[in-house]
Design a protein around this motif. Structure first.
Motif, PDB file in Angstrom:
ATOM      1  N   GLU A  19       0.831  -1.209   0.000  1.00 45.25           N
ATOM      2  CA  GLU A  19       0.000   0.000   0.000  1.00 45.25           C
ATOM      3  C   GLU A  19       0.864   1.256   0.000  1.00 45.25           C
ATOM      4  OE1 GLU A  19      -3.039   0.469  -0.620  1.00 45.25           O
ATOM      5  OE2 GLU A  19      -3.756  -1.582  -0.459  1.00 45.25           O
ATOM      6  N   SER A 103      -2.689   3.826   3.981  1.00 46.63           N
ATOM      7  CA  SER A 103      -4.048   4.076   3.498  1.00 46.63           C
ATOM      8  C   SER A 103      -4.180   3.523   2.088  1.00 46.63           C
ATOM      9  CB  SER A 103      -4.319   5.574   3.494  1.00 46.63           C
ATOM     10  OG  SER A 103      -5.621   5.838   3.056  1.00 46.63           O
ATOM     11  N   PRO A 104      -5.139   2.675   1.889  1.00 45.88           N
ATOM     12  CA  PRO A 104      -6.139   2.145   2.814  1.00 45.88           C
ATOM     13  C   PRO A 104      -5.561   1.049   3.719  1.00 45.88           C
ATOM     14  CG  PRO A 104      -6.472   1.209   0.636  1.00 45.88           C
ATOM     15  CD  PRO A 104      -5.332   2.188   0.512  1.00 45.88           C
ATOM     16  N   ARG A 119     -12.796  -1.182  11.843  1.00 42.74           N
ATOM     17  CA  ARG A 119     -11.944  -0.581  10.822  1.00 42.74           C
ATOM     18  C   ARG A 119     -10.595  -0.259  11.464  1.00 42.74           C
ATOM     19  NH1 ARG A 119     -14.780   4.176   9.381  1.00 42.74           N
ATOM     20  NH2 ARG A 119     -16.209   2.771   8.342  1.00 42.74           N
TER      21      ARG A 119
END
Length: 150
Positions: A19, A103-104, A119
């Motif tokens: 990511e 992120s994400p 989350r």
């Protein structure tokens, strides 16, 4: 959630770096890259495996009562305050911690098998500072620039 298993930390690192690589190569603007240049950070995150523990903080965005979803108000604010207190406590105990927020972060819920109402909020490698570890000497804004007394 605390992770100490080397194989799981390795999988977390690989997913986080994937990511981050995308973020550094495609999502960050030139201005953003210049702003973080003094810190010397990049998409490589060896500290995720180097640290003896990786704390993964999850925000519970809603509760579950049977099939019914119950909204949790101010969950981000509450979790943010809790993380701040956690970091201050870790530092007071002589430990080093580095907050990481790729992120994400959906990969964390998947890797750690969390329910859909949670989350990921932050990933925090924790341990004693490595010999010779340095913290960037960042210039802080003077108090009068960030606080106004009425």
């Amino acid at each position: 959630m605390s992770v100490s298993d080397p194989a799981l930390k390795s999988r977390i690192r690989a997913a986080a770096e994937e990511e981050e690589r995308t973020t550094y190569e495609r999502r960050m603007t030139e201005e953003w890259l210049r702003a973080i240049e003094p810190i010397g950070t990049d998409w490589h995150k060896p500290h995720i495996e180097d640290a003896p523990y990786v704390l993964v903080v999850f925000e519970q965005v809603y509760g579950l009562h049977g099939e019914r979803k119950l909204k949790h108000y101010y969950s981000k604010e509450s979790v943010g305050i809790a993380v701040g207190l956690l970091l201050a406590s870790l530092q007071a105990a002589g430990l080093a911690a580095l907050v990481h927020t790729p992120s994400p972060m959906g990969f964390l819920a998947e890797l750690l098998e969390r329910p859909p109402n949670e989350r990921a909020f932050a990933l925090i490698p924790v341990g004693y500072p490595a010999p010779g570890a340095e913290v960037p000497d960042l210039e802080r804004k003077p108090l009068e620039r960030i606080m106004r007394i009425l």
